[in-house]
Scaffold this active site. Sequence first.
Site, short mmCIF file in Angstrom:
data_model
loop_
_atom_site.label_atom_id
_atom_site.label_comp_id
_atom_site.label_asym_id
_atom_site.label_seq_id
_atom_site.Cartn_x
_atom_site.Cartn_y
_atom_site.Cartn_z
CG PHE A 188 -1.78 -1.26 1.30
CD1 PHE A 188 -2.76 -1.53 0.35
CD2 PHE A 188 -1.56 -2.17 2.32
CE1 PHE A 188 -3.52 -2.70 0.44
CE2 PHE A 188 -2.30 -3.33 2.41
CZ PHE A 188 -3.28 -3.61 1.47
NE ARG A 189 2.96 4.99 -4.07
CZ ARG A 189 3.98 4.72 -4.87
NH1 ARG A 189 4.00 3.60 -5.58
NH2 ARG A 189 4.99 5.56 -4.96
CG MET A 190 1.52 2.18 4.12
SD MET A 190 0.48 1.19 5.23
CE MET A 190 1.33 1.48 6.81
#
Length: 210
Positions: A188-190
Amino acid sequence: MSLTTEVPAGEAHGAGIPDATDPYGLFEAWFAEAVAKEPNDPNAMCLATTTPDGWPSARMVLLKGRDDRGFVFYTNEQSRKGGELLSNPRAALCFHWKSLRRQVRVEGTVERVTTAESDAYFASRSRGSRISAASSDQSRPLPSRAEFERRIAELEARYPGDTLPRPPHWGGFRVLPLRIEFWQDMPFRMHDRLVFERAGEGWTTGRLFP
Protein backbone atom coordinates in the site's frame (compact mmCIF):
# COMPACT_ATOMS: atom_id res chain seq x y z
CA MET A 1 34.07 -7.35 2.61
CA SER A 2 32.70 -10.81 1.89
CA LEU A 3 29.85 -11.28 -0.57
CA THR A 4 28.53 -14.08 1.66
CA THR A 5 27.51 -11.88 4.59
CA GLU A 6 24.45 -13.43 6.22
CA VAL A 7 21.21 -11.52 5.91
CA PRO A 8 19.86 -10.63 9.38
CA ALA A 9 16.51 -11.99 10.53
CA GLY A 10 13.66 -9.81 9.33
CA GLU A 11 15.45 -8.83 6.12
CA ALA A 12 13.43 -11.12 3.90
CA HIS A 13 11.60 -9.66 0.90
CA GLY A 14 8.66 -7.56 2.03
CA ALA A 15 9.92 -6.96 5.56
CA GLY A 16 10.66 -3.48 6.85
CA ILE A 17 14.17 -2.19 7.46
CA PRO A 18 15.47 -3.08 10.93
CA ASP A 19 16.92 -0.37 13.15
CA ALA A 20 20.65 -0.11 12.48
CA THR A 21 23.60 2.10 13.42
CA ASP A 22 26.08 0.92 10.76
CA PRO A 23 25.10 1.66 7.14
CA TYR A 24 27.94 -0.46 5.77
CA GLY A 25 26.80 -3.55 7.64
CA LEU A 26 23.26 -3.06 6.38
CA PHE A 27 24.52 -2.51 2.83
CA GLU A 28 26.55 -5.73 3.00
CA ALA A 29 23.49 -7.68 4.11
CA TRP A 30 21.37 -6.27 1.29
CA PHE A 31 24.16 -6.70 -1.26
CA ALA A 32 24.62 -10.34 -0.27
CA GLU A 33 20.94 -10.99 -0.88
CA ALA A 34 21.12 -9.14 -4.22
CA VAL A 35 24.07 -11.31 -5.28
CA ALA A 36 22.03 -14.40 -4.44
CA LYS A 37 18.78 -13.33 -6.07
CA GLU A 38 19.29 -10.68 -8.75
CA PRO A 39 19.49 -12.29 -12.21
CA ASN A 40 22.02 -9.83 -13.67
CA ASP A 41 24.70 -7.46 -12.38
CA PRO A 42 23.74 -6.99 -8.72
CA ASN A 43 26.69 -4.57 -8.53
CA ALA A 44 25.20 -2.24 -11.16
CA MET A 45 24.62 1.30 -9.92
CA CYS A 46 23.60 4.59 -11.44
CA LEU A 47 26.36 7.18 -11.11
CA ALA A 48 25.30 10.83 -11.22
CA THR A 49 27.82 13.63 -11.74
CA THR A 50 27.60 17.30 -12.69
CA THR A 51 29.49 19.69 -14.91
CA PRO A 52 31.24 22.65 -13.23
CA ASP A 53 28.24 24.83 -14.13
CA GLY A 54 25.71 22.42 -12.66
CA TRP A 55 24.42 20.30 -15.55
CA PRO A 56 23.72 16.76 -14.27
CA SER A 57 24.46 13.52 -16.10
CA ALA A 58 23.86 9.91 -15.10
CA ARG A 59 24.89 6.48 -16.34
CA MET A 60 25.16 2.90 -15.14
CA VAL A 61 28.52 1.65 -13.90
CA LEU A 62 29.64 -1.39 -11.91
CA LEU A 63 30.67 -1.35 -8.27
CA LYS A 64 34.11 -2.97 -8.04
CA GLY A 65 35.06 -2.42 -4.40
CA ARG A 66 33.49 -1.41 -1.11
CA ASP A 67 34.55 -1.03 2.49
CA ASP A 68 34.07 1.45 5.31
CA ARG A 69 35.89 4.09 3.25
CA GLY A 70 33.41 4.04 0.40
CA PHE A 71 32.32 2.64 -2.96
CA VAL A 72 34.80 2.12 -5.82
CA PHE A 73 34.37 1.99 -9.59
CA TYR A 74 36.83 2.28 -12.49
CA THR A 75 36.77 4.27 -15.70
CA ASN A 76 38.71 6.22 -18.29
CA GLU A 77 39.53 9.49 -16.50
CA GLN A 78 39.35 11.31 -19.85
CA SER A 79 35.73 10.27 -20.35
CA ARG A 80 32.85 12.64 -19.66
CA LYS A 81 32.25 11.21 -16.19
CA GLY A 82 35.98 11.25 -15.45
CA GLY A 83 36.28 14.89 -16.42
CA GLU A 84 33.22 15.85 -14.41
CA LEU A 85 34.48 14.02 -11.32
CA LEU A 86 37.90 15.65 -11.58
CA SER A 87 36.40 19.14 -11.95
CA ASN A 88 33.63 18.67 -9.36
CA PRO A 89 34.51 15.78 -7.02
CA ARG A 90 31.00 15.08 -5.78
CA ALA A 91 28.71 12.27 -6.90
CA ALA A 92 25.58 10.29 -6.16
CA LEU A 93 25.01 6.56 -6.59
CA CYS A 94 21.77 4.61 -6.78
CA PHE A 95 21.46 0.83 -6.50
CA HIS A 96 18.07 -0.57 -7.56
CA TRP A 97 17.45 -4.26 -6.93
CA LYS A 98 14.12 -4.68 -8.67
CA SER A 99 13.52 -8.30 -7.76
CA LEU A 100 14.03 -7.45 -4.07
CA ARG A 101 12.10 -4.16 -4.34
CA ARG A 102 14.95 -2.31 -2.68
CA GLN A 103 16.97 0.80 -3.40
CA VAL A 104 20.09 2.31 -1.84
CA ARG A 105 21.11 5.92 -2.53
CA VAL A 106 24.59 7.24 -1.73
CA GLU A 107 25.77 10.86 -1.85
CA GLY A 108 29.28 12.06 -1.12
CA THR A 109 32.61 13.41 -2.17
CA VAL A 110 34.95 11.63 -4.55
CA GLU A 111 38.66 10.78 -4.52
CA ARG A 112 40.92 8.84 -6.85
CA VAL A 113 41.95 5.41 -5.64
CA THR A 114 45.67 4.72 -5.30
CA THR A 115 47.84 3.77 -8.26
CA ALA A 116 48.35 0.36 -6.67
CA GLU A 117 44.58 -0.21 -6.48
CA SER A 118 44.09 0.78 -10.12
CA ASP A 119 47.01 -1.41 -11.24
CA ALA A 120 45.69 -4.40 -9.30
CA TYR A 121 42.17 -4.11 -10.64
CA PHE A 122 43.29 -3.53 -14.24
CA ALA A 123 45.52 -6.61 -14.05
CA SER A 124 42.58 -8.67 -12.76
CA ARG A 125 40.48 -7.96 -15.87
CA SER A 126 40.37 -10.29 -18.85
CA ARG A 127 42.83 -9.55 -21.64
CA GLY A 128 39.98 -8.62 -23.97
CA SER A 129 38.56 -6.11 -21.50
CA ARG A 130 41.99 -4.55 -20.99
CA ILE A 131 42.53 -4.30 -24.75
CA SER A 132 39.13 -2.63 -25.23
CA ALA A 133 39.73 -0.16 -22.40
CA ALA A 134 43.14 0.82 -23.74
CA SER A 135 41.77 1.20 -27.29
CA SER A 136 38.91 3.52 -26.39
CA ASP A 137 38.87 7.31 -26.26
CA GLN A 138 35.78 6.98 -24.12
CA SER A 139 32.97 9.53 -24.63
CA ARG A 140 34.72 11.20 -27.57
CA PRO A 141 33.44 11.06 -31.19
CA LEU A 142 34.12 7.80 -33.04
CA PRO A 143 34.33 8.14 -36.85
CA SER A 144 33.25 4.55 -37.39
CA ARG A 145 33.05 1.21 -35.60
CA ALA A 146 35.82 0.03 -37.90
CA GLU A 147 38.21 2.57 -36.34
CA PHE A 148 37.64 1.11 -32.87
CA GLU A 149 38.12 -2.43 -34.20
CA ARG A 150 41.34 -1.34 -35.95
CA ARG A 151 42.75 0.01 -32.69
CA ILE A 152 41.85 -3.21 -30.89
CA ALA A 153 43.60 -5.28 -33.56
CA GLU A 154 46.72 -3.10 -33.32
CA LEU A 155 46.96 -3.55 -29.54
CA GLU A 156 46.31 -7.28 -29.81
CA ALA A 157 49.25 -7.52 -32.23
CA ARG A 158 51.48 -5.28 -30.10
CA TYR A 159 50.78 -7.20 -26.87
CA PRO A 160 50.35 -10.85 -27.90
CA GLY A 161 50.81 -12.12 -24.36
CA ASP A 162 49.22 -11.04 -21.11
CA THR A 163 51.39 -8.01 -20.34
CA LEU A 164 49.27 -5.07 -21.49
CA PRO A 165 50.04 -2.16 -19.12
CA ARG A 166 47.35 -0.02 -17.56
CA PRO A 167 46.87 3.23 -19.49
CA PRO A 168 47.85 6.19 -17.26
CA HIS A 169 44.43 7.82 -17.79
CA TRP A 170 42.48 4.74 -16.69
CA GLY A 171 41.82 4.32 -12.98
CA GLY A 172 39.41 4.21 -10.10
CA PHE A 173 37.32 6.61 -8.08
CA ARG A 174 36.01 6.16 -4.56
CA VAL A 175 32.77 7.78 -3.45
CA LEU A 176 33.13 8.77 0.22
CA PRO A 177 29.57 8.76 1.58
CA LEU A 178 28.11 11.68 3.49
CA ARG A 179 24.59 10.31 3.21
CA ILE A 180 23.22 6.79 2.60
CA GLU A 181 19.53 6.05 2.30
CA PHE A 182 17.91 2.60 2.29
CA TRP A 183 14.45 2.16 0.73
CA GLN A 184 12.28 -0.94 1.04
CA ASP A 185 9.02 -1.43 -0.84
CA MET A 186 6.07 -2.10 1.47
CA PRO A 187 2.37 -2.87 0.83
CA PHE A 188 0.00 0.00 0.00
CA ARG A 189 2.97 2.31 -0.69
CA MET A 190 3.80 2.42 3.01
CA HIS A 191 7.47 2.15 2.03
CA ASP A 192 10.22 2.11 4.64
CA ARG A 193 13.10 4.61 4.36
CA LEU A 194 16.11 4.69 6.66
CA VAL A 195 18.72 7.42 6.20
CA PHE A 196 22.25 7.77 7.60
CA GLU A 197 24.14 11.06 7.57
CA ARG A 198 27.82 11.46 8.37
CA ALA A 199 28.55 13.11 11.72
CA GLY A 200 32.29 13.27 12.41
CA GLU A 201 33.55 9.69 12.59
CA GLY A 202 30.06 8.29 13.04
CA TRP A 203 26.54 8.55 11.70
CA THR A 204 23.20 9.98 12.67
CA THR A 205 20.19 8.02 11.55
CA GLY A 206 16.44 8.45 11.17
CA ARG A 207 13.44 7.49 9.11
CA LEU A 208 11.76 9.46 6.34
CA PHE A 209 8.17 9.62 5.19
CA PRO A 210 7.77 7.52 2.04
